[in-house]
Design a protein around this motif. Structure first.
Motif, PDB file in Angstrom:
ATOM      1  N   PHE A   1       0.861  -1.175   0.000  1.00  0.00           N
ATOM      2  CA  PHE A   1       0.000   0.000   0.000  1.00  0.00           C
ATOM      3  C   PHE A   1       0.902   1.231   0.000  1.00  0.00           C
ATOM      4  O   PHE A   1       2.103   1.137   0.224  1.00  0.00           O
ATOM      5  CB  PHE A   1      -0.965   0.008   1.198  1.00  0.00           C
ATOM      6  CG  PHE A   1      -0.281   0.089   2.537  1.00  0.00           C
ATOM      7  CD1 PHE A   1      -0.158   1.304   3.199  1.00  0.00           C
ATOM      8  CD2 PHE A   1       0.241  -1.039   3.137  1.00  0.00           C
ATOM      9  CE1 PHE A   1       0.474   1.381   4.438  1.00  0.00           C
ATOM     10  CE2 PHE A   1       0.873  -0.980   4.368  1.00  0.00           C
ATOM     11  CZ  PHE A   1       0.989   0.242   5.024  1.00  0.00           C
ATOM     12  N   VAL A   2       0.329   2.402  -0.260  1.00  0.00           N
ATOM     13  CA  VAL A   2       1.100   3.638  -0.300  1.00  0.00           C
ATOM     14  C   VAL A   2       0.908   4.373   1.019  1.00  0.00           C
ATOM     15  O   VAL A   2      -0.211   4.558   1.490  1.00  0.00           O
ATOM     16  CB  VAL A   2       0.659   4.525  -1.483  1.00  0.00           C
ATOM     17  CG1 VAL A   2       1.389   5.851  -1.474  1.00  0.00           C
ATOM     18  CG2 VAL A   2       0.895   3.799  -2.803  1.00  0.00           C
ATOM     19  N   SER A   3       2.035   4.797   1.593  1.00  0.00           N
ATOM     20  CA  SER A   3       2.019   5.550   2.843  1.00  0.00           C
ATOM     21  C   SER A   3       2.889   6.787   2.674  1.00  0.00           C
ATOM     22  O   SER A   3       4.106   6.669   2.524  1.00  0.00           O
ATOM     23  CB  SER A   3       2.554   4.687   3.991  1.00  0.00           C
ATOM     24  OG  SER A   3       2.651   5.457   5.172  1.00  0.00           O
ATOM     25  N   GLY A   4       2.267   7.951   2.669  1.00  0.00           N
ATOM     26  CA  GLY A   4       3.016   9.191   2.535  1.00  0.00           C
ATOM     27  C   GLY A   4       3.848   9.253   1.269  1.00  0.00           C
ATOM     28  O   GLY A   4       4.968   9.750   1.286  1.00  0.00           O
TER      29      GLY A   4
ATOM     30  N   THR B   1       5.216   6.781  -0.259  1.00  0.00           N
ATOM     31  CA  THR B   1       6.141   5.655  -0.321  1.00  0.00           C
ATOM     32  C   THR B   1       5.362   4.355  -0.369  1.00  0.00           C
ATOM     33  O   THR B   1       4.399   4.174   0.366  1.00  0.00           O
ATOM     34  CB  THR B   1       7.055   5.645   0.930  1.00  0.00           C
ATOM     35  OG1 THR B   1       7.715   6.898   1.026  1.00  0.00           O
ATOM     36  CG2 THR B   1       8.066   4.530   0.867  1.00  0.00           C
ATOM     37  N   VAL B   2       5.792   3.439  -1.237  1.00  0.00           N
ATOM     38  CA  VAL B   2       5.147   2.129  -1.315  1.00  0.00           C
ATOM     39  C   VAL B   2       5.680   1.266  -0.176  1.00  0.00           C
ATOM     40  O   VAL B   2       6.883   1.110  -0.009  1.00  0.00           O
ATOM     41  CB  VAL B   2       5.416   1.447  -2.666  1.00  0.00           C
ATOM     42  CG1 VAL B   2       4.848   0.036  -2.679  1.00  0.00           C
ATOM     43  CG2 VAL B   2       4.822   2.261  -3.795  1.00  0.00           C
ATOM     44  N   VAL B   3       4.782   0.738   0.613  1.00  0.00           N
ATOM     45  CA  VAL B   3       5.127  -0.164   1.707  1.00  0.00           C
ATOM     46  C   VAL B   3       4.762  -1.563   1.252  1.00  0.00           C
ATOM     47  O   VAL B   3       3.650  -1.806   0.795  1.00  0.00           O
ATOM     48  CB  VAL B   3       4.351   0.214   2.994  1.00  0.00           C
ATOM     49  CG1 VAL B   3       4.684  -0.732   4.112  1.00  0.00           C
ATOM     50  CG2 VAL B   3       4.646   1.649   3.389  1.00  0.00           C
TER      51      VAL B   3
ATOM     52  N   ILE C   1      -1.207  -9.095  11.086  1.00  0.00           N
ATOM     53  CA  ILE C   1      -0.486  -8.350  10.058  1.00  0.00           C
ATOM     54  C   ILE C   1      -0.731  -6.877  10.362  1.00  0.00           C
ATOM     55  O   ILE C   1      -1.822  -6.362  10.113  1.00  0.00           O
ATOM     56  CB  ILE C   1      -0.999  -8.711   8.651  1.00  0.00           C
ATOM     57  CG1 ILE C   1      -0.893 -10.207   8.417  1.00  0.00           C
ATOM     58  CG2 ILE C   1      -0.229  -7.926   7.596  1.00  0.00           C
ATOM     59  CD1 ILE C   1      -1.652 -10.685   7.203  1.00  0.00           C
ATOM     60  N   ILE C   2       0.271  -6.236  10.932  1.00  0.00           N
ATOM     61  CA  ILE C   2       0.128  -4.842  11.360  1.00  0.00           C
ATOM     62  C   ILE C   2       0.658  -3.935  10.256  1.00  0.00           C
ATOM     63  O   ILE C   2       1.786  -4.071   9.803  1.00  0.00           O
ATOM     64  CB  ILE C   2       0.889  -4.596  12.680  1.00  0.00           C
ATOM     65  CG1 ILE C   2       0.459  -5.599  13.749  1.00  0.00           C
ATOM     66  CG2 ILE C   2       0.687  -3.166  13.142  1.00  0.00           C
ATOM     67  CD1 ILE C   2      -1.008  -5.590  14.083  1.00  0.00           C
ATOM     68  N   LEU C   3      -0.187  -2.999   9.828  1.00  0.00           N
ATOM     69  CA  LEU C   3       0.176  -2.035   8.802  1.00  0.00           C
ATOM     70  C   LEU C   3       0.406  -0.688   9.468  1.00  0.00           C
ATOM     71  O   LEU C   3      -0.489  -0.171  10.132  1.00  0.00           O
ATOM     72  CB  LEU C   3      -0.931  -1.916   7.757  1.00  0.00           C
ATOM     73  CG  LEU C   3      -1.443  -3.211   7.120  1.00  0.00           C
ATOM     74  CD1 LEU C   3      -2.579  -2.906   6.159  1.00  0.00           C
ATOM     75  CD2 LEU C   3      -0.328  -3.949   6.418  1.00  0.00           C
ATOM     76  N   GLY C   4       1.579  -0.121   9.305  1.00  0.00           N
ATOM     77  CA  GLY C   4       1.890   1.187   9.871  1.00  0.00           C
ATOM     78  C   GLY C   4       1.819   2.264   8.810  1.00  0.00           C
ATOM     79  O   GLY C   4       2.167   2.041   7.653  1.00  0.00           O
ATOM     80  N   GLY C   5       1.365   3.454   9.194  1.00  0.00           N
ATOM     81  CA  GLY C   5       1.294   4.582   8.267  1.00  0.00           C
ATOM     82  C   GLY C   5       0.182   4.469   7.242  1.00  0.00           C
ATOM     83  O   GLY C   5       0.343   4.902   6.106  1.00  0.00           O
ATOM     84  N   ILE C   6      -0.976   3.926   7.644  1.00  0.00           N
ATOM     85  CA  ILE C   6      -2.063   3.758   6.678  1.00  0.00           C
ATOM     86  C   ILE C   6      -2.737   5.093   6.339  1.00  0.00           C
ATOM     87  O   ILE C   6      -3.332   5.229   5.280  1.00  0.00           O
ATOM     88  CB  ILE C   6      -3.103   2.724   7.154  1.00  0.00           C
ATOM     89  CG1 ILE C   6      -3.777   3.154   8.456  1.00  0.00           C
ATOM     90  CG2 ILE C   6      -2.477   1.347   7.267  1.00  0.00           C
ATOM     91  CD1 ILE C   6      -4.942   2.261   8.873  1.00  0.00           C
ATOM     92  N   ASN C   7      -2.672   6.055   7.227  1.00  0.00           N
ATOM     93  CA  ASN C   7      -3.247   7.390   6.988  1.00  0.00           C
ATOM     94  C   ASN C   7      -4.696   7.319   6.502  1.00  0.00           C
ATOM     95  O   ASN C   7      -5.081   8.027   5.577  1.00  0.00           O
ATOM     96  CB  ASN C   7      -2.391   8.183   6.001  1.00  0.00           C
ATOM     97  CG  ASN C   7      -0.980   8.356   6.483  1.00  0.00           C
ATOM     98  OD1 ASN C   7      -0.742   8.585   7.668  1.00  0.00           O
ATOM     99  ND2 ASN C   7      -0.025   8.224   5.584  1.00  0.00           N
TER     100      ASN C   7
ATOM    101  N   ILE D   1       4.489  -4.903   8.730  1.00  0.00           N
ATOM    102  CA  ILE D   1       4.556  -4.153   7.489  1.00  0.00           C
ATOM    103  C   ILE D   1       4.354  -2.698   7.846  1.00  0.00           C
ATOM    104  O   ILE D   1       3.268  -2.312   8.244  1.00  0.00           O
ATOM    105  CB  ILE D   1       3.487  -4.626   6.485  1.00  0.00           C
ATOM    106  CG1 ILE D   1       3.640  -6.093   6.195  1.00  0.00           C
ATOM    107  CG2 ILE D   1       3.555  -3.790   5.219  1.00  0.00           C
ATOM    108  CD1 ILE D   1       2.538  -6.661   5.353  1.00  0.00           C
ATOM    109  N   SER D   2       5.388  -1.897   7.731  1.00  0.00           N
ATOM    110  CA  SER D   2       5.231  -0.484   8.063  1.00  0.00           C
ATOM    111  C   SER D   2       6.227   0.357   7.294  1.00  0.00           C
ATOM    112  O   SER D   2       7.173  -0.133   6.701  1.00  0.00           O
ATOM    113  CB  SER D   2       5.417  -0.271   9.568  1.00  0.00           C
ATOM    114  OG  SER D   2       6.738  -0.587   9.950  1.00  0.00           O
TER     115      SER D   2
END
Length: 164
Positions: free
Chosen positions: A82-85, A87-89, A113-119, A162-163
């Motif tokens: 996914f895209v975060s800020g 950046t592709v994570v 499955i923890i996703l960081g920076g999902i905004n 995943i962050s």
């Protein structure tokens, strides 16, 4: 005598058509597949991903819940991005071959499955890409909150897989 048979048949046909109503020409809703829960589903190659949703209370970190069916007989690596800020994570996990029985992540004692920076605040949708078997699919995954009783206790823990 033949007139009675014709009249009886015509009457029976008109009663049958009359009781069928609009259902005779309307499409049946049960023939259309749909996602029956809050989550969404997608097929990526030979993997069937079901009930995809993200539980987040702050809109920054989320727990990705998913059920995967891999009936190929071979374990498969699933890439999640996914895209975060800007950046592709990207991360991945191994989906074991499970002969049409789903393998689950994210709830109870299952791995999370923890996703960081999902905004993405709860109530929104996060665009997530899944890749397996050389095929890639992008899906809008709903972000929900653990304040709902059915998702209580499913908020992200401190471990990040995943962050950004």
């Amino acid at each position: 005598m033949k007139v009675r048979i014709v009249v009886a048949a015509a009457l029976a046909l008109s009663v049958a058509l009359g009781t069928a109503g609009c259902g005779l020409i309307q499409p049946q809703a049960t023939t259309n597949p749909y996602d029956a829960s809050d989550g969404v589903g997608v097929n990526v190659g030979d993997l069937s991903l079901r009930n995809l949703m993200i539980i987040s209370d702050n809109g920054e970190t989320g727990n990705l819940l998913l059920n995967a069916v891999n009936a190929t007989g071979v374990d498969e690596e699933l890439h999640i991005g996914f895209v975060s800020g800007g950046t592709v994570v990207d991360g991945h996990l191994e989906v074991p071959s499970n002969d049409k029985t789903p393998t689950s992540w994210g709830a109870g004692s299952e791995d999370r499955i923890i996703l960081g920076g999902i905004n993405t605040m709860p109530g929104g949708l996060l665009e997530v890409a899944f890749e397996a078997y050389g095929e890639s699919k992008t899906v809008l995954v709903p972000v929900l909150t653990s304040a709902q009783p059915e998702y209580e206790g499913l908020e992200p823990k401190k471990v990040t897989k995943i962050s950004k």
